[in-house]
Design a protein around this motif. Structure first.
Motif, mmCIF file in Angstrom:
data_model
loop_
_atom_site.group_PDB
_atom_site.id
_atom_site.type_symbol
_atom_site.label_atom_id
_atom_site.label_comp_id
_atom_site.label_asym_id
_atom_site.label_seq_id
_atom_site.Cartn_x
_atom_site.Cartn_y
_atom_site.Cartn_z
ATOM 1 N N ARG A 150 -0.336 -0.411 8.692
ATOM 2 C CA ARG A 150 -1.498 -0.798 10.290
ATOM 3 C C ARG A 150 -1.185 -0.472 10.989
ATOM 4 N NH1 ARG A 150 -4.582 -5.114 9.636
ATOM 5 N NH2 ARG A 150 -3.701 -7.367 7.854
ATOM 6 N N ARG A 151 -0.200 0.542 11.566
ATOM 7 C CA ARG A 151 0.023 1.293 12.703
ATOM 8 C C ARG A 151 -0.288 2.442 12.356
ATOM 9 N NH1 ARG A 151 6.290 1.454 13.269
ATOM 10 N NH2 ARG A 151 5.893 -0.636 12.341
ATOM 11 N N HIS A 152 -0.779 3.217 10.906
ATOM 12 C CA HIS A 152 -0.833 4.277 10.401
ATOM 13 C C HIS A 152 -2.977 4.250 10.011
ATOM 14 C CE1 HIS A 152 2.396 7.026 11.283
ATOM 15 N NE2 HIS A 152 3.616 5.241 11.121
ATOM 16 N N VAL A 178 6.163 -1.157 1.178
ATOM 17 C CA VAL A 178 6.194 0.212 2.352
ATOM 18 C C VAL A 178 5.830 -1.534 3.401
ATOM 19 C CG1 VAL A 178 4.850 1.305 3.692
ATOM 20 C CG2 VAL A 178 5.450 1.812 1.931
ATOM 21 N N PRO A 179 6.018 -1.481 4.361
ATOM 22 C CA PRO A 179 6.042 -2.772 5.542
ATOM 23 C C PRO A 179 4.386 -2.729 5.932
ATOM 24 C CG PRO A 179 8.300 -1.814 5.788
ATOM 25 C CD PRO A 179 7.786 -1.201 5.368
ATOM 26 N N GLN A 213 -2.507 9.966 8.249
ATOM 27 C CA GLN A 213 -3.333 8.059 7.811
ATOM 28 C C GLN A 213 -3.565 7.901 6.927
ATOM 29 O OE1 GLN A 213 -6.326 10.549 9.980
ATOM 30 N NE2 GLN A 213 -5.727 9.757 12.275
ATOM 31 N N VAL A 214 -3.572 6.364 6.934
ATOM 32 C CA VAL A 214 -3.553 5.313 5.682
ATOM 33 C C VAL A 214 -4.918 4.661 5.703
ATOM 34 C CG1 VAL A 214 -3.071 3.245 5.252
ATOM 35 C CG2 VAL A 214 -1.083 5.105 5.787
ATOM 36 N N VAL A 215 -5.168 4.721 4.340
ATOM 37 C CA VAL A 215 -6.946 4.209 4.498
ATOM 38 C C VAL A 215 -6.225 2.713 3.407
ATOM 39 C CG1 VAL A 215 -8.817 4.044 3.395
ATOM 40 C CG2 VAL A 215 -8.197 6.156 3.835
ATOM 41 N N LEU A 216 -7.046 1.523 4.555
ATOM 42 C CA LEU A 216 -6.352 0.249 4.077
ATOM 43 C C LEU A 216 -7.153 -0.348 2.687
ATOM 44 C CD1 LEU A 216 -5.234 -1.158 7.701
ATOM 45 C CD2 LEU A 216 -3.789 -0.798 5.723
ATOM 46 N N GLU A 217 -8.198 0.164 3.063
ATOM 47 C CA GLU A 217 -8.778 -0.165 2.324
ATOM 48 C C GLU A 217 -8.963 0.170 0.599
ATOM 49 O OE1 GLU A 217 -11.209 -0.911 6.383
ATOM 50 O OE2 GLU A 217 -10.080 0.532 4.936
#
Length: 124
Positions: A116-118, A110-111, A96-100
């Motif tokens: 966003r999907r993760h 990475v697109p 999982q990714v923390v966008l902030e």
């Protein structure tokens, strides 16, 4: 020096100080000319990703005190190399990714849609 931005265009938020992460070990996924691996994606590691990384030759679970690296366990947040995240996504093992907390430069590799999907909300 201007403040770092995240992939959403806002100020880059800390990723983790326990364990201390980041190329510069400042708790953030900051990057610069010396960061050839682009450690820009703030992830929450899980057992599947850690096993894949170990299989590929990058054991992230074994402590390496000489590099100020405590070893990771599932649930830890970590500034991951953008190319490794892309590879993990291709293997269906992306964490999982923390966008902030993901540096804007991550999208050089990475697109944004894949990040966003993760994505999960920031957990401060």
């Amino acid at each position: 020096m201007e403040p770092s931005l995240n992939v959403l265009g806002g100020p880059l938020q800390p990723c983790s100080t326990d364990p201390m992460t980041g190329f510069y070990r400042d708790g953030c996924c900051n990057t610069g000319p010396d960061d050839h691996g682009s450690h820009t994606v703030c992830v929450i590691v899980d057992a599947e990703f850690l096993a894949m990384s170990r299989y590929l030759g990058n054991d992230l679970t074994t402590p390496r005190p000489e590099f100020r690296f405590p070893g990771l366990k599932p649930g830890d947040r970590w500034c991951l190399c953008a190319a490794r995240f892309l590879q993990a996504a291709g293997e269906l093992a992306a964490p999982q990714v923390v966008l902030e907390s993901t540096h804007a430069r991550a999208v050089d590799i990475v697109p944004l849609e894949l990040l966003r999907r993760h994505a999960v909300p920031a957990q401060n």
